[in-house]
Design a protein around this motif. Sequence first.
Motif, mmCIF file in Angstrom:
data_model
loop_
_atom_site.group_PDB
_atom_site.id
_atom_site.type_symbol
_atom_site.label_atom_id
_atom_site.label_comp_id
_atom_site.label_asym_id
_atom_site.label_seq_id
_atom_site.Cartn_x
_atom_site.Cartn_y
_atom_site.Cartn_z
ATOM 1 N N SER A 31 3.451 2.131 -2.172
ATOM 2 C CA SER A 31 4.041 2.205 -3.590
ATOM 3 C C SER A 31 2.596 2.153 -4.443
ATOM 4 N N SER A 32 2.853 3.155 -5.437
ATOM 5 C CA SER A 32 1.903 3.255 -6.463
ATOM 6 C C SER A 32 1.923 2.119 -7.389
ATOM 7 N N GLN B 6 0.932 0.240 -11.252
ATOM 8 C CA GLN B 6 0.189 0.514 -12.630
ATOM 9 C C GLN B 6 0.078 -0.744 -13.334
ATOM 10 N N SER C 87 0.700 -1.177 0.054
ATOM 11 C CA SER C 87 0.093 -0.046 0.106
ATOM 12 C C SER C 87 0.734 1.359 -0.092
ATOM 13 N N GLN D 78 4.857 -2.590 -9.580
ATOM 14 C CA GLN D 78 4.887 -1.619 -8.346
ATOM 15 C C GLN D 78 6.187 -1.696 -7.903
ATOM 16 N N ASN E 91 -4.532 2.399 -12.344
ATOM 17 C CA ASN E 91 -3.521 2.336 -11.189
ATOM 18 C C ASN E 91 -3.845 1.517 -10.018
ATOM 19 N N SER E 92 -4.780 0.638 -10.097
ATOM 20 C CA SER E 92 -5.324 -0.251 -9.061
ATOM 21 C C SER E 92 -5.560 -1.574 -9.665
#
Length: 133
Positions: free
Chosen positions: A92-93, A95, A90, A123, A106-107
């Motif tokens: 880190s972003s 893609q 959770s 990620q 993005n999820s």
Amino acid sequence: MKTIKTLFLAIVAMMSQPSMADDYQWLTIKFIDDTHVDVALSDFSTITFDKGLMKLWNSAAEISSYDTRLLHKMFFKEGETTINQITTDSNSSVQVLTTSGVVVGNSVDVIARQPQGIYIVRQGGKAKKIVKP
């Protein structure tokens, strides 16, 4: 002399059992940062190298390209490569991309709304391949 004879026999033995890309289902492309991409052989028919890029083509168009300076190695493999479980950090972003590099979200939840196919979840410095049946 015995070593040369043994080496020669080993080379002849390897040549007598050729392996073709048709015997495999996937092309794995490994990058210098330890990430990799698995591409189904059914998705492309040609690989070209041009101006520092390795490009994968199907009969109609280019489907993806990779900077050759970032490539470590590539090889063919067989068998299923589906990742059944996705875990994300959770902090880190995330893609989500198609195999041709198009960002679709993005999820990880975005995969449920996508058509069947292969998706890459990236990620941080890691990437995982997801096969949506």
